[in-house]
Design a protein around this motif. Structure first.
Motif: not given
Length: 241
Positions: A206-216, A218-219
């Motif tokens: 529902r938040h198209a085009g906006t990633s909730k994924m941060s570098g933290k 992922v690490r």
């Protein structure tokens, strides 16, 4: 049967009225537990109003935005205290369709954990940019390679646990957050010998085009899978199972 849907919220005022109605309409044994992290938009207050008018809705208020994993740990403990037979994880933004809930309740009769999978029959994701989709898909591939998990969608946040699964390990020992929390819960279930099954879902961001994924995030996920695997090996070496 008592099935409690634990829904963490932060600024979801526009969603929770319709969401609660659709969730409760799926099955008479479903209840909702909102875990609100002091939403600035008044989500917590609105959730209280919904709870006041419906005994199948409960609310927990927390002091601030403390993380997804923390919200689920808090919600799971409360759901157990409320007598839940089944505990369901679900997002508040309609990325997870309430219509899947009856399928969860059916599948859990022959399983210990049911995972709503975006990758069981190909790829069932709508509104994600290709970079985000590739990251999510290959995160599951990487997780399976390192940990031995036999789950197509290792980071799915739409799932249903039997009560006995949550009671089988100390929730306070689950320290990970975000997507790592989902991986760790799956891994602990596998480690305990619980039966995990997947059912197909269509995930609509529902938040198209906006990633909730941060570098933290992922690490944390990259390192968490090795911690889990090495932890198992070390416990075997010292004879503690």
């Amino acid at each position: 049967m008592k099935a409690i849907v634990v829904i963490p919220t932060y600024n979801e005022r526009d969603n929770i009225v319709r969401l609660s109605g659709e969730v409760l309409a799926q099955h008479p044994d479903l209840q909702i537990l909102f875990v609100d992290d002091n939403s600035p938009d008044g989500t917590g207050k609105l959730a209280d109003e919904l709870a006041a008018g419906n005994e199948r809705i409960s609310v927990i208020h927390r002091s601030g935005k403390l993380g997804l994993g923390s919200a689920y740990r808090t919600g799971f403990k409360a759901a157990l205290a409320m007598g839940a037979d089944y505990l369901i994880e679900m997002d508040a933004d309609f990325s997870h369709s309430p219509t899947v809930l009856p399928l969860f309740l059916e599948a859990i009769q022959n399983a210990d954990l049911v995972v709503g999978s975006r990758y069981l029959n190909g790829v069932s994701v709508v509104n994600w940019p290709i970079r985000r989709l590739m990251l999510s898909f290959f995160a599951s591939v990487y997780t399976r390679f390192v940990t031995g998990l036999r789950v197509k969608d290792c980071t799915s946040g739409f799932k249903c646990f039997r009560r006995s699964v949550i009671e089988a390990f100390d929730l306070d020992s689950v320290k990970s957050d975000g997507y790592s929390f989902q991986i760790e819960m799956n891994y602990r279930c596998m480690e305990k010998g619980f039966r995990i099954v997947e059912v197909p879902i269509i995930f609509i961001d529902r938040h198209a085009g906006t990633s909730k994924m941060s570098g933290k995030i992922v690490r944390e996920a990259v390192t968490m899978v090795w911690k889990l695997r090495l932890g198992t090996l070390l416990r075997r070496l010292v004879g503690k199972g």
